[in-house]
Design a protein around this motif. Sequence first.
Motif, PDB file in Angstrom:
ATOM      1  N   GLY A 102      80.360  26.438  74.202  1.00 12.11           N
ATOM      2  CA  GLY A 102      81.367  25.565  74.050  1.00 12.11           C
ATOM      3  C   GLY A 102      81.711  25.402  72.433  1.00 12.11           C
ATOM      4  O   GLY A 102      82.163  26.369  71.660  1.00 12.11           O
ATOM      5  N   LYS A 103      81.184  24.318  71.832  1.00 16.10           N
ATOM      6  CA  LYS A 103      81.669  24.020  70.412  1.00 16.10           C
ATOM      7  C   LYS A 103      80.815  24.413  69.464  1.00 16.10           C
ATOM      8  O   LYS A 103      81.230  24.336  68.259  1.00 16.10           O
ATOM      9  CB  LYS A 103      81.871  22.398  70.334  1.00 16.10           C
ATOM     10  N   GLY A 104      79.453  24.737  69.875  1.00 15.78           N
ATOM     11  CA  GLY A 104      78.610  24.984  68.892  1.00 15.78           C
ATOM     12  C   GLY A 104      77.632  23.916  68.516  1.00 15.78           C
ATOM     13  O   GLY A 104      77.217  22.987  69.193  1.00 15.78           O
ATOM     14  N   VAL A 105      76.626  23.941  67.324  1.00 14.34           N
ATOM     15  CA  VAL A 105      75.457  23.112  67.396  1.00 14.34           C
ATOM     16  C   VAL A 105      75.943  22.080  66.353  1.00 14.34           C
ATOM     17  O   VAL A 105      76.654  22.192  65.517  1.00 14.34           O
ATOM     18  CB  VAL A 105      74.413  23.874  66.511  1.00 14.34           C
ATOM     19  N   PRO A 106      75.575  20.761  66.923  1.00 16.54           N
ATOM     20  CA  PRO A 106      76.134  19.713  65.787  1.00 16.54           C
ATOM     21  C   PRO A 106      75.524  19.652  64.450  1.00 16.54           C
ATOM     22  O   PRO A 106      74.288  20.240  64.466  1.00 16.54           O
ATOM     23  CB  PRO A 106      75.505  18.505  66.751  1.00 16.54           C
ATOM     24  N   VAL A 107      76.251  19.175  63.582  1.00 19.06           N
ATOM     25  CA  VAL A 107      75.442  18.831  62.360  1.00 19.06           C
ATOM     26  C   VAL A 107      74.375  18.303  62.165  1.00 19.06           C
ATOM     27  O   VAL A 107      73.561  18.805  61.248  1.00 19.06           O
ATOM     28  CB  VAL A 107      76.665  18.246  61.263  1.00 19.06           C
ATOM     29  N   GLU A 108      74.122  17.275  63.126  1.00 19.54           N
ATOM     30  CA  GLU A 108      72.719  16.716  62.648  1.00 19.54           C
ATOM     31  C   GLU A 108      71.561  17.525  63.037  1.00 19.54           C
ATOM     32  O   GLU A 108      70.499  17.283  62.600  1.00 19.54           O
ATOM     33  CB  GLU A 108      73.079  15.474  63.875  1.00 19.54           C
ATOM     34  N   ILE A 109      71.817  18.328  64.025  1.00 13.87           N
ATOM     35  CA  ILE A 109      70.787  19.369  64.453  1.00 13.87           C
ATOM     36  C   ILE A 109      70.413  20.456  63.089  1.00 13.87           C
ATOM     37  O   ILE A 109      69.635  20.907  63.130  1.00 13.87           O
ATOM     38  CB  ILE A 109      71.177  19.927  65.766  1.00 13.87           C
ATOM     39  N   MET A 110      71.741  20.911  62.731  1.00 15.72           N
ATOM     40  CA  MET A 110      71.510  21.978  61.646  1.00 15.72           C
ATOM     41  C   MET A 110      70.783  21.327  60.564  1.00 15.72           C
ATOM     42  O   MET A 110      70.018  22.136  59.965  1.00 15.72           O
ATOM     43  CB  MET A 110      72.742  22.527  61.218  1.00 15.72           C
ATOM     44  N   VAL A 111      71.109  19.939  60.109  1.00 13.60           N
ATOM     45  CA  VAL A 111      70.613  19.645  58.899  1.00 13.60           C
ATOM     46  C   VAL A 111      69.071  19.330  59.287  1.00 13.60           C
ATOM     47  O   VAL A 111      68.045  19.441  58.354  1.00 13.60           O
ATOM     48  CB  VAL A 111      71.205  18.112  58.762  1.00 13.60           C
ATOM     49  N   LYS A 112      68.663  18.931  60.416  1.00 15.18           N
ATOM     50  CA  LYS A 112      67.324  19.182  60.657  1.00 15.18           C
ATOM     51  C   LYS A 112      66.357  20.025  60.681  1.00 15.18           C
ATOM     52  O   LYS A 112      65.249  20.243  60.220  1.00 15.18           O
ATOM     53  CB  LYS A 112      67.049  18.334  62.347  1.00 15.18           C
ATOM     54  N   LEU A 113      67.089  21.190  60.979  1.00 11.90           N
ATOM     55  CA  LEU A 113      66.479  22.519  60.973  1.00 11.90           C
ATOM     56  C   LEU A 113      66.287  23.095  59.408  1.00 11.90           C
ATOM     57  O   LEU A 113      65.155  23.320  58.901  1.00 11.90           O
ATOM     58  CB  LEU A 113      67.380  23.644  61.721  1.00 11.90           C
ATOM     59  N   ALA A 114      67.268  22.663  58.576  1.00  9.11           N
ATOM     60  CA  ALA A 114      67.306  22.953  57.211  1.00  9.11           C
ATOM     61  C   ALA A 114      66.184  22.122  56.493  1.00  9.11           C
ATOM     62  O   ALA A 114      65.347  22.615  55.681  1.00  9.11           O
ATOM     63  CB  ALA A 114      68.540  22.691  56.507  1.00  9.11           C
ATOM     64  N   ASN A 115      65.929  20.697  56.887  1.00 10.97           N
ATOM     65  CA  ASN A 115      64.844  19.824  56.481  1.00 10.97           C
ATOM     66  C   ASN A 115      63.644  20.308  56.657  1.00 10.97           C
ATOM     67  O   ASN A 115      62.596  20.336  56.020  1.00 10.97           O
ATOM     68  CB  ASN A 115      65.353  18.408  56.958  1.00 10.97           C
ATOM     69  N   ARG A 116      63.702  20.712  58.177  1.00  9.81           N
ATOM     70  CA  ARG A 116      62.365  21.370  58.509  1.00  9.81           C
ATOM     71  C   ARG A 116      61.687  22.399  58.058  1.00  9.81           C
ATOM     72  O   ARG A 116      60.394  22.422  57.875  1.00  9.81           O
ATOM     73  CB  ARG A 116      62.357  21.550  59.967  1.00  9.81           C
ATOM     74  N   ILE A 117      62.365  23.358  57.489  1.00  4.74           N
ATOM     75  CA  ILE A 117      61.681  24.513  56.918  1.00  4.74           C
ATOM     76  C   ILE A 117      62.102  24.507  55.329  1.00  4.74           C
ATOM     77  O   ILE A 117      61.678  25.377  54.603  1.00  4.74           O
ATOM     78  CB  ILE A 117      62.469  25.914  57.524  1.00  4.74           C
ATOM     79  N   GLY A 118      62.885  23.394  54.838  1.00  9.69           N
ATOM     80  CA  GLY A 118      62.827  23.401  53.504  1.00  9.69           C
ATOM     81  C   GLY A 118      64.037  24.370  52.858  1.00  9.69           C
ATOM     82  O   GLY A 118      63.974  25.110  51.732  1.00  9.69           O
TER      83      GLY A 118
END
Length: 405
Positions: A102-118
């Motif tokens: 569908g539309k792709g991954v929400p920005v909230e989830i992508m930010v969580k991944l970036a924060n998770r691995i720095g």
Amino acid sequence: TKDEVASRPGRDVINVTPSGASIYLIITATDPNNTGNYIRNIRVVQAKYEDTYESELFNPEFINKIKKFKAIRFMDWMETNHSKQREWANRPKVDDASYAYGKGVPVEIMVKLANRIGADPWFNMPHQATDEYITNFAQIVKDTLDPNLKVYVELSNEVWNWQFQQANYALAQGQARWGKDKGDAYMQWYGMRTAQMSDIWKNVFGSDSNQVVSVMATHTVWLGLENAVLDCPLWVAEGNAPCYQHSIDAFAIAGYFNGSLNAEENESTIESWLNEPDGGVSKAFKQIKSGGLLPTEEDYESLSDIDKIFKYHQQVAAKRKLQLVAYEGGQHLVKSDNQKLTEFFIELNRHPKMYKIYTELLNEWKNQNGGLFMHFSDIGKPSKWGSWGALEHVYQKSSPKYDAL
């Protein structure tokens, strides 16, 4: 198959035989009496993660494989190519039934991944996104991203690539604004919209605007095309500053190589190499490195002259005081209509010699003062459409490409 003994209401235990196929879940009936109590909130997880999946959003194996990287580009996660995203109200949302379709991954989830691995996130704004969409997206990133991380932002992806709907959209928009006789209107519109996007992001971040790295890209081997994007004279004629002067920080190109092995005219020659004692591996890597073995060779496709294209674009970037970055790069061996060569190209990707080739590529990039280099991509199964992944699956421990990166 379902393990009837281990299963209970609300928790089915399924035994799955590993294969190249996915798990296909079909709901045949739900809420037959229309009470509103339909089946919902389905989760399919490996048994070993049953107690942690709610608190650990991402597969630990995936995290382990990507945590060494300094930046992650979310182009595919955002369904950037051919995107239909326009209005903020229709954006991908955290409670969507699926992020994969569908539309792709929400920005909230992508930010969580970036924060998770720095790692610094790199977002691709949809080519049709409204100012409201871009503003709200930027605000969420500002509010939730680790302030010690940078955020790279780019408008769409390869807006000059006619395989993608965004190129046609940009041409239509540009010619509607400046006239159908303007052949490069698509690039000038892309430059204009990138400048506007950059202004929005920088404004949202305010005093922290240096956290934002605004990216403007070009077609790597179409030398001179970048001027339409960076300088956008048609927009300047309307009373605006050149596009690159709108807080643009980075100038992006691709860093691909294929040694001209993809060219149709070279198929018979390469197929003859397969009869060599080593199956053609030595000649293929020699061609990738230095060229000179094939009847048809394109410029800048072998490592021996890729430095020329890097140097050219570094000069373009330096002239405008921009940092040169690579939005994508790596090997680009694809032969979708020839099974023999598809298998050969997959073999080359897996060969230990690819480690040295990648190392030479990255060293040459560094020698030309290149900045961030984004490899395409992290993990992916090889096929006739290419061997893009540094790893072929999340449980693979290493590979020549992955180790070089």
